[in-house]
Design a protein around this motif. Structure first.
Motif, PDB file in Angstrom:
ATOM      1  N   THR A 158       0.812  -1.205   0.000  1.00 37.20           N
ATOM      2  CA  THR A 158       0.000   0.000   0.000  1.00 37.20           C
ATOM      3  C   THR A 158       0.853   1.266   0.000  1.00 37.20           C
ATOM      4  OG1 THR A 158      -0.143  -0.075   2.416  1.00 37.20           O
ATOM      5  CG2 THR A 158      -1.912  -1.143   1.180  1.00 37.20           C
ATOM      6  N   CYS A 159       2.149   1.141   0.296  1.00 36.23           N
ATOM      7  CA  CYS A 159       3.045   2.290   0.354  1.00 36.23           C
ATOM      8  C   CYS A 159       4.365   1.915  -0.316  1.00 36.23           C
ATOM      9  CB  CYS A 159       3.260   2.714   1.805  1.00 36.23           C
ATOM     10  SG  CYS A 159       4.405   4.093   2.000  1.00 36.23           S
ATOM     11  N   PRO A 160       4.436   1.980  -1.636  1.00 39.17           N
ATOM     12  CA  PRO A 160       5.656   1.578  -2.348  1.00 39.17           C
ATOM     13  C   PRO A 160       6.896   2.327  -1.886  1.00 39.17           C
ATOM     14  CG  PRO A 160       3.855   1.895  -3.897  1.00 39.17           C
ATOM     15  CD  PRO A 160       3.373   2.398  -2.563  1.00 39.17           C
TER      16      PRO A 160
ATOM     17  N   ASP B 184      16.173   4.809   0.493  1.00 36.13           N
ATOM     18  CA  ASP B 184      16.616   6.207   0.537  1.00 36.13           C
ATOM     19  C   ASP B 184      15.450   7.194   0.644  1.00 36.13           C
ATOM     20  OD1 ASP B 184      15.651   5.741  -2.003  1.00 36.13           O
ATOM     21  OD2 ASP B 184      17.398   6.526  -3.078  1.00 36.13           O
ATOM     22  N   VAL B 185      14.277   6.695   1.003  1.00 34.84           N
ATOM     23  CA  VAL B 185      13.102   7.554   1.210  1.00 34.84           C
ATOM     24  C   VAL B 185      12.623   7.369   2.642  1.00 34.84           C
ATOM     25  CG1 VAL B 185      10.759   8.123   0.476  1.00 34.84           C
ATOM     26  CG2 VAL B 185      12.439   7.397  -1.226  1.00 34.84           C
ATOM     27  N   ALA B 186      13.073   8.253   3.521  1.00 37.71           N
ATOM     28  CA  ALA B 186      12.699   8.161   4.925  1.00 37.71           C
ATOM     29  C   ALA B 186      11.196   8.390   5.100  1.00 37.71           C
ATOM     30  CB  ALA B 186      13.480   9.192   5.741  1.00 37.71           C
ATOM     31  N   HIS B 187      10.628   7.734   6.094  1.00 41.23           N
ATOM     32  CA  HIS B 187       9.182   7.840   6.326  1.00 41.23           C
ATOM     33  C   HIS B 187       8.760   9.283   6.603  1.00 41.23           C
ATOM     34  CE1 HIS B 187       5.153   6.689   7.521  1.00 41.23           C
ATOM     35  NE2 HIS B 187       5.305   7.377   8.641  1.00 41.23           N
ATOM     36  N   ASP B 188       9.651  10.047   7.246  1.00 43.90           N
ATOM     37  CA  ASP B 188       9.298  11.429   7.588  1.00 43.90           C
ATOM     38  C   ASP B 188       9.874  12.458   6.609  1.00 43.90           C
ATOM     39  OD1 ASP B 188      11.930  11.061   8.277  1.00 43.90           O
ATOM     40  OD2 ASP B 188      11.779  11.963  10.274  1.00 43.90           O
ATOM     41  N   ALA B 189      10.368  12.000   5.464  1.00 47.95           N
ATOM     42  CA  ALA B 189      10.897  12.925   4.458  1.00 47.95           C
ATOM     43  C   ALA B 189       9.755  13.741   3.851  1.00 47.95           C
ATOM     44  CB  ALA B 189      11.626  12.161   3.349  1.00 47.95           C
ATOM     45  N   TRP B 190      10.022  14.994   3.507  1.00 49.52           N
ATOM     46  CA  TRP B 190       8.962  15.852   2.970  1.00 49.52           C
ATOM     47  C   TRP B 190       8.394  15.316   1.673  1.00 49.52           C
ATOM     48  CZ3 TRP B 190       9.639  17.722  -1.910  1.00 49.52           C
ATOM     49  CH2 TRP B 190      10.956  17.845  -2.400  1.00 49.52           C
TER      50      TRP B 190
ATOM     51  N   ALA C 228       4.792  12.114  -1.967  1.00 49.42           N
ATOM     52  CA  ALA C 228       4.885  12.324  -3.416  1.00 49.42           C
ATOM     53  C   ALA C 228       5.561  11.149  -4.105  1.00 49.42           C
ATOM     54  CB  ALA C 228       5.646  13.615  -3.706  1.00 49.42           C
ATOM     55  N   VAL C 229       6.615  10.626  -3.498  1.00 50.22           N
ATOM     56  CA  VAL C 229       7.286   9.454  -4.067  1.00 50.22           C
ATOM     57  C   VAL C 229       6.331   8.273  -4.085  1.00 50.22           C
ATOM     58  CG1 VAL C 229       9.145   7.772  -3.715  1.00 50.22           C
ATOM     59  CG2 VAL C 229       9.613  10.213  -3.455  1.00 50.22           C
TER      60      VAL C 229
ATOM     61  N   ALA D 269      14.796  -2.092  -7.157  1.00 49.26           N
ATOM     62  CA  ALA D 269      13.642  -2.297  -6.284  1.00 49.26           C
ATOM     63  C   ALA D 269      13.727  -1.533  -4.975  1.00 49.26           C
ATOM     64  CB  ALA D 269      13.485  -3.787  -5.990  1.00 49.26           C
ATOM     65  N   SER D 270      14.892  -0.963  -4.646  1.00 47.59           N
ATOM     66  CA  SER D 270      15.025  -0.398  -3.305  1.00 47.59           C
ATOM     67  C   SER D 270      15.594   1.018  -3.243  1.00 47.59           C
ATOM     68  CB  SER D 270      15.915  -1.319  -2.456  1.00 47.59           C
ATOM     69  OG  SER D 270      17.215  -1.419  -3.024  1.00 47.59           O
ATOM     70  N   ARG D 271      15.782   1.686  -4.387  1.00 45.57           N
ATOM     71  CA  ARG D 271      16.299   3.053  -4.359  1.00 45.57           C
ATOM     72  C   ARG D 271      15.486   3.936  -5.297  1.00 45.57           C
ATOM     73  NH1 ARG D 271      20.650   4.029  -6.734  1.00 45.57           N
ATOM     74  NH2 ARG D 271      20.943   6.060  -5.752  1.00 45.57           N
ATOM     75  N   PHE D 272      15.127   5.127  -4.824  1.00 46.12           N
ATOM     76  CA  PHE D 272      14.414   6.086  -5.664  1.00 46.12           C
ATOM     77  C   PHE D 272      15.330   7.187  -6.184  1.00 46.12           C
ATOM     78  CE2 PHE D 272      11.810   9.904  -6.359  1.00 46.12           C
ATOM     79  CZ  PHE D 272      10.924   9.407  -7.295  1.00 46.12           C
ATOM     80  N   GLY D 273      16.361   7.514  -5.437  1.00 48.57           N
ATOM     81  CA  GLY D 273      17.259   8.595  -5.852  1.00 48.57           C
ATOM     82  C   GLY D 273      16.599   9.951  -5.758  1.00 48.57           C
ATOM     83  N   PRO D 274      16.038  10.319  -4.600  1.00 45.48           N
ATOM     84  CA  PRO D 274      15.280  11.567  -4.490  1.00 45.48           C
ATOM     85  C   PRO D 274      16.090  12.817  -4.807  1.00 45.48           C
ATOM     86  CG  PRO D 274      15.762  10.665  -2.309  1.00 45.48           C
ATOM     87  CD  PRO D 274      16.117   9.612  -3.304  1.00 45.48           C
TER      88      PRO D 274
END
Length: 199
Positions: free
Chosen positions: A24-26, A32-38, A42-43, A57-62
């Protein structure tokens, strides 16, 4: 034996909870996407809607910067990669065998993007925040200017209308930035796209 079974059941339930959370929350699967990141929401939105994908499968590169080709591909994905129906582009630096050829062809045929002088598109050039605003403004059909571009700070004259529109429609909401002339990060672009969809 009963204690072992209880422990096994607890582990299974915990694993199921983690899998459900990731389903439910990809964004939760991105290390590299912390739960409390602004940009977390959006990600999650761009991943859930297939608009953007991660690096594996495990990095977005914000914090990675987008290129002109990548931001056009993002919009092409958002539209479901429509058929080109014979459309073509005239950019000498966009070969037909490149992964972004269809996206550039689609975007240029709709007037969403244009090239530079000399018939080039410069697909690998970093895209700035104000350039993303212009591309999204074109994508939306050049809506009337209702905001104040000067309130945003220094910007290119050619981007003024798009920046004013972006300000008025909330595209900048929850998106920290210093200058619109700075390169746009993947996180910032994800936020702009989610804001646009919800405007």
């Amino acid at each position: 034996m009963k204690k072992c079974l209880c422990g096994l059941m607890a582990a299974v339930l915990l694993a199921g909870t983690v899998l459900a959370a990731n389903h439910t929350c990809p964004a939760a699967a991105m290390t590299d996407v912390a739960h409390d990141a602004w940009y977390h929401t959006a990600v999650d939105w761009v991943l859930s809607n297939g608009v953007m994908s991660g690096f594996g499968a495990s990095r977005f590169g914000p914090d990675a910067t987008l290129t002109r080709a990548q931001v056009v591909q993002v919009l092409y994905n958002k539209e479901g990669q429509p058929a080109l129906n014979g459309a073509a582009h005239s950019f000498s630096d966009v070969p037909v065998n490149q992964w972004y050829n269809n996206a550039v062809t689609w975007a240029s045929s709709r007037g969403i993007v244009s090239g530079y002088g000399g018939g080039v598109f410069k697909p690998d050039d970093p895209v700035t925040i104000e350039q993303v605003f212009v591309i999204l403004w074109n994508y939306e059909g050049n809506p009337p200017l209702t905001g104040d571009a000067d309130a945003v700070g220094p910007h290119s004259e050619w981007a003024g209308n798009a920046i004013g529109w972006a300000q008025a429609t909330g595209l900048m909401d929850n998106m920290p930035f210093d200058r619109v002339t700075d390169p746009a990060s993947r996180a910032q672009t994800a936020q702009m796209l989610m804001n646009l969809a919800r405007s």
